[in-house]
Scaffold this active site. Structure first.
Site, mmCIF file in Angstrom:
data_model
loop_
_atom_site.group_PDB
_atom_site.id
_atom_site.type_symbol
_atom_site.label_atom_id
_atom_site.label_comp_id
_atom_site.label_asym_id
_atom_site.label_seq_id
_atom_site.Cartn_x
_atom_site.Cartn_y
_atom_site.Cartn_z
ATOM 1 N N ARG A 35 -30.238 -41.044 -33.150
ATOM 2 C CA ARG A 35 -29.176 -41.619 -33.982
ATOM 3 C C ARG A 35 -29.792 -42.341 -35.175
ATOM 4 O O ARG A 35 -29.811 -43.555 -35.248
ATOM 5 C CB ARG A 35 -28.303 -42.550 -33.150
ATOM 6 C CG ARG A 35 -27.548 -41.802 -32.086
ATOM 7 C CD ARG A 35 -26.628 -42.672 -31.326
ATOM 8 N NE ARG A 35 -25.392 -42.925 -32.026
ATOM 9 C CZ ARG A 35 -24.384 -43.592 -31.484
ATOM 10 N NH1 ARG A 35 -24.486 -44.069 -30.262
ATOM 11 N NH2 ARG A 35 -23.276 -43.797 -32.170
ATOM 12 N N LYS A 38 -11.615 -49.080 -30.322
ATOM 13 C CA LYS A 38 -12.917 -49.757 -30.470
ATOM 14 C C LYS A 38 -13.589 -49.364 -31.787
ATOM 15 O O LYS A 38 -14.084 -50.217 -32.517
ATOM 16 C CB LYS A 38 -13.832 -49.362 -29.293
ATOM 17 C CG LYS A 38 -15.279 -49.749 -29.490
ATOM 18 C CD LYS A 38 -16.156 -49.327 -28.336
ATOM 19 C CE LYS A 38 -16.789 -47.971 -28.468
ATOM 20 N NZ LYS A 38 -17.891 -47.845 -29.449
HETATM 21 C C1 UD1 Z 1 -19.633 -43.014 -34.410
HETATM 22 C C2 UD1 Z 1 -18.892 -43.588 -33.239
HETATM 23 C C3 UD1 Z 1 -19.331 -42.897 -31.959
HETATM 24 C C4 UD1 Z 1 -19.177 -41.392 -32.107
HETATM 25 C C5 UD1 Z 1 -19.855 -40.887 -33.362
HETATM 26 C C6 UD1 Z 1 -19.575 -39.417 -33.648
HETATM 27 C C7 UD1 Z 1 -18.450 -45.865 -33.918
HETATM 28 C C8 UD1 Z 1 -18.725 -47.303 -33.717
HETATM 29 N N1 UD1 Z 1 -19.168 -45.009 -33.159
HETATM 30 O O1 UD1 Z 1 -21.018 -43.281 -34.218
HETATM 31 O O2 UD1 Z 1 -18.536 -43.387 -30.886
HETATM 32 O O3 UD1 Z 1 -19.748 -40.745 -30.992
HETATM 33 O O4 UD1 Z 1 -19.395 -41.632 -34.510
HETATM 34 O O5 UD1 Z 1 -18.207 -39.200 -33.793
HETATM 35 O O6 UD1 Z 1 -17.601 -45.484 -34.694
HETATM 36 N N2 UD1 Z 1 -26.656 -38.841 -38.342
HETATM 37 C C9 UD1 Z 1 -27.743 -38.602 -39.165
HETATM 38 N N3 UD1 Z 1 -28.089 -39.580 -40.061
HETATM 39 C C10 UD1 Z 1 -27.383 -40.742 -40.195
HETATM 40 C C11 UD1 Z 1 -26.286 -40.966 -39.350
HETATM 41 C C12 UD1 Z 1 -25.952 -39.988 -38.438
HETATM 42 O O7 UD1 Z 1 -28.372 -37.555 -39.094
HETATM 43 O O8 UD1 Z 1 -27.751 -41.575 -41.029
HETATM 44 C C13 UD1 Z 1 -26.262 -37.820 -37.353
HETATM 45 C C14 UD1 Z 1 -26.260 -38.369 -35.925
HETATM 46 O O9 UD1 Z 1 -27.531 -38.267 -35.329
HETATM 47 C C15 UD1 Z 1 -25.220 -37.497 -35.259
HETATM 48 C C16 UD1 Z 1 -24.205 -37.239 -36.376
HETATM 49 O O10 UD1 Z 1 -24.908 -37.495 -37.585
HETATM 50 O O11 UD1 Z 1 -25.786 -36.261 -34.878
HETATM 51 C C17 UD1 Z 1 -22.970 -38.128 -36.318
HETATM 52 O O12 UD1 Z 1 -23.353 -39.481 -36.178
HETATM 53 P P1 UD1 Z 1 -22.469 -40.677 -36.730
HETATM 54 O O13 UD1 Z 1 -21.139 -40.161 -37.185
HETATM 55 O O14 UD1 Z 1 -23.259 -41.464 -37.699
HETATM 56 O O15 UD1 Z 1 -22.272 -41.554 -35.431
HETATM 57 P P2 UD1 Z 1 -22.029 -43.103 -35.438
HETATM 58 O O16 UD1 Z 1 -21.350 -43.478 -36.704
HETATM 59 O O17 UD1 Z 1 -23.274 -43.803 -35.055
#
Ligand code: UD1
Length: 462
Positions: free
Chosen positions: A120, A20
């Protein structure tokens, strides 16, 4: 909802679907392509349908062929709005931001809003795109991004919890059409980011360093549609392995990339599962004596946060103390009180859960809060004595391709039923004196007299 009768050791062969978390950013990146794109191995999921709707709204033709392949072709490039109604249903919709900006020079994408697994934000996505020269403002809940042509830049994507997976996807996809060279430092190393990078390179992009925290991108003028096969879903594979362990089963799993799952495999072996690879298949068996372990979810190549809940479910039936920590989403513990309803003994301390493993879970009504929490509850239901009811199973349908059918083929007993309450006469009055706590949970309304009798609850009808 699912009604699960636990206690059957799983046996037989099962095949893993496409990932996915690869399919969604790759579908979004098809917006960059000139000409048709064909994707093989796209799982049949609600999230895939949701993104399909969004891509149609953005001017793409989207079709599922009889072979199961998905085809996409951009037909008009005028639309650039990702509406709140679609984005709030699926956060990965935000992956259209980078491609829209790079190809159309403008994007208006709803901020996703709250989420059950914790905070998030998308600040790192916006930081990366701003570094590429976009002007970005947030108005009325929407990110409005504009740029004539993006310009290569050096971008650091590290955040307080590591890198960002979809943030790396967004910035990398945008940089492919930028003028000049970009570097992303602290890039996410997840196999799904590598899969996206390989897809973009097949389209004509020039990306190196995939799978490392340093990605380099040489901008090109155009990208052309190609055929690409999505990698197998390592989270589904891990869930199935844990299903073998928790049910004391012996199963063969096909279409697995064990090289994407080293940390999970090591941890399951430490717990006592026998894992024997053979080509792209693996046999997973549970030894009768499983061991408690500590388990920490980390960015790749660590144990994925998306497997944390399922690991916790397994550890609830392994005697001894296990500590489960989530360093990616420190509040991702909504499954904890539901596992407790099934008889688990777990206490939360900050971003850790202390599991006092027991050999015994007992069926109960529980509520799924998110995708991976649903999977954890299904796994616990397989191990629980008697019948479990898992409500809000629509979370599971977002991200698992026919999980209950796959588990049933392995010998599980899972029934899908409507979430509507039934079999409960309006005049039913319960003698709640000894069971006030159980009955305070409205989910008991779902069950008829047999269930209540089994709980030892007396009932009388007026
Ligand atoms: C993706 C996955 C999800 C998985 C997650 C972590 C997809 C579609 N989803 O979600 O299933 O659980 O990776 O492996 O691929 N963060 C920030 N700022 C940002 C973005 C993220 O602080 O701009 C933080 C988030 O709050 C979290 C961490 O970074 O604590 C990781 O998040 P992120 O890797 O971005 O998750 P997703 O990409 O949303």
């Amino acid at each position: 909802m699912f009604v699960i009768r636990g206690g059957q050791p799983l046996a037989g062969t099962v095949s893993v679907s496409g990932a996915k978390n690869s399919a969604l950013p790759i579908m979004a990146a098809s917006l960059l392509a000139e000409g048709p794109t064909t994707l093989k191995g796209v799982p049949d999921l609600v999230d895939v349908d949701t993104l399909g709707h969004l891509l149609r709204a953005l001017g793409s033709r989207v079709e599922r062929l009889p072979s199961g392949d998905l085809t996409f072709e951009v037909q008009n490039t005028r639309a650039n709005l990702a509406d709140y109604e679609l984005v709030r249903r699926m956060r990965a919709s935000v992956c259209v931001l980078g491609p829209l900006l790079a190809r159309r020079g403008a994007a208006c994408v709803s901020l996703p809003g709250g989420c059950n697994i914790g905070d998030r934000p998308i600040d790192l996505h916006l930081k990366g795109l701003t570094a590429l020269g976009a002007t970005i403002r947030v108005e009325r809940g929407y990110v409005i991004a504009e740029a004539k042509r993006l310009k290569g830049a050096n971008i650091y994507l590290g955040g307080p919890f590591g890198s960002t997976v979809t943030g790396t996807a967004n910035v990398m996809a945008a940089a492919t059409l930028a003028e000049g060279r970009s570097t992303i430092e602290a890039a996410a190393c997840e196999p799904e980011v590598v899969d996206l990078g390989n897809y973009l390179n097949a389209m004509g992009a020039r990306i190196t360093g995939l799978g490392t925290p340093f990605i380099q991108i040489e901008g090109v003028e155009r990208l052309t549609g190609v055929t690409h096969t999505i990698i197998p879903d390592r989270i589904e594979a891990a869930t199935l392995m844990i299903a073998a362990g928790i049910s004391q089963g012996d199963i063969r799993i096909e279409n697995v990339r064990l090289d994407h799952m080293t940390a999970v495999v090591e941890k399951l072996r430490e717990i006592g599962l026998t894992i024997e690879p053979s080509g792209n298949c693996v046999r997973v068996r549970a030894n009768s004596q499983l061991k408690s372990v500590d388990c920490t979810a980390l960015p790749y190549p660590g144990i994925p946060t998306d497997v944390q809940a399922q690991m916790m479910a397994l550890l609830t039936v392994v005697s001894g103390i296990s500590i489960v920590t989530d360093k990616v989403f420190p509040d991702r513990f909504m499954h904890l009180p539901e596992l407790v309803r099934l008889g688990a003994s777990i206490r939360r301390e900050g971003n850790c859960a202390i599991v006092n493993g027991r050999h015994h879970l007992s069926g109960a009504c529980v509520m799924a809060s998110d995708l991976r929490a649903s999977a954890a509850l299904v796994l616990a239901g397989l191990a629980a004595e008697g019948e479990s009811v898992i409500r809000r199973i629509y979370h599971l349908d977002r991200g698992y391709d026919q999980l209950e059918l796959k588990l049933n083929r392995l010998g599980a007993d899972i029934r899908r039923e409507s979430d509507e309450p039934k079999n409960m006469p309006a005049s039913l009055i319960l003698n709640v004196s000894d069971h006030a706590e159980d009955l305070s949970d409205p989910t008991h309304e779902l069950r008829g007299p047999t269930w209540l009798k089994r709980l030892g609850i007396n009932q009388r009808q007026d």
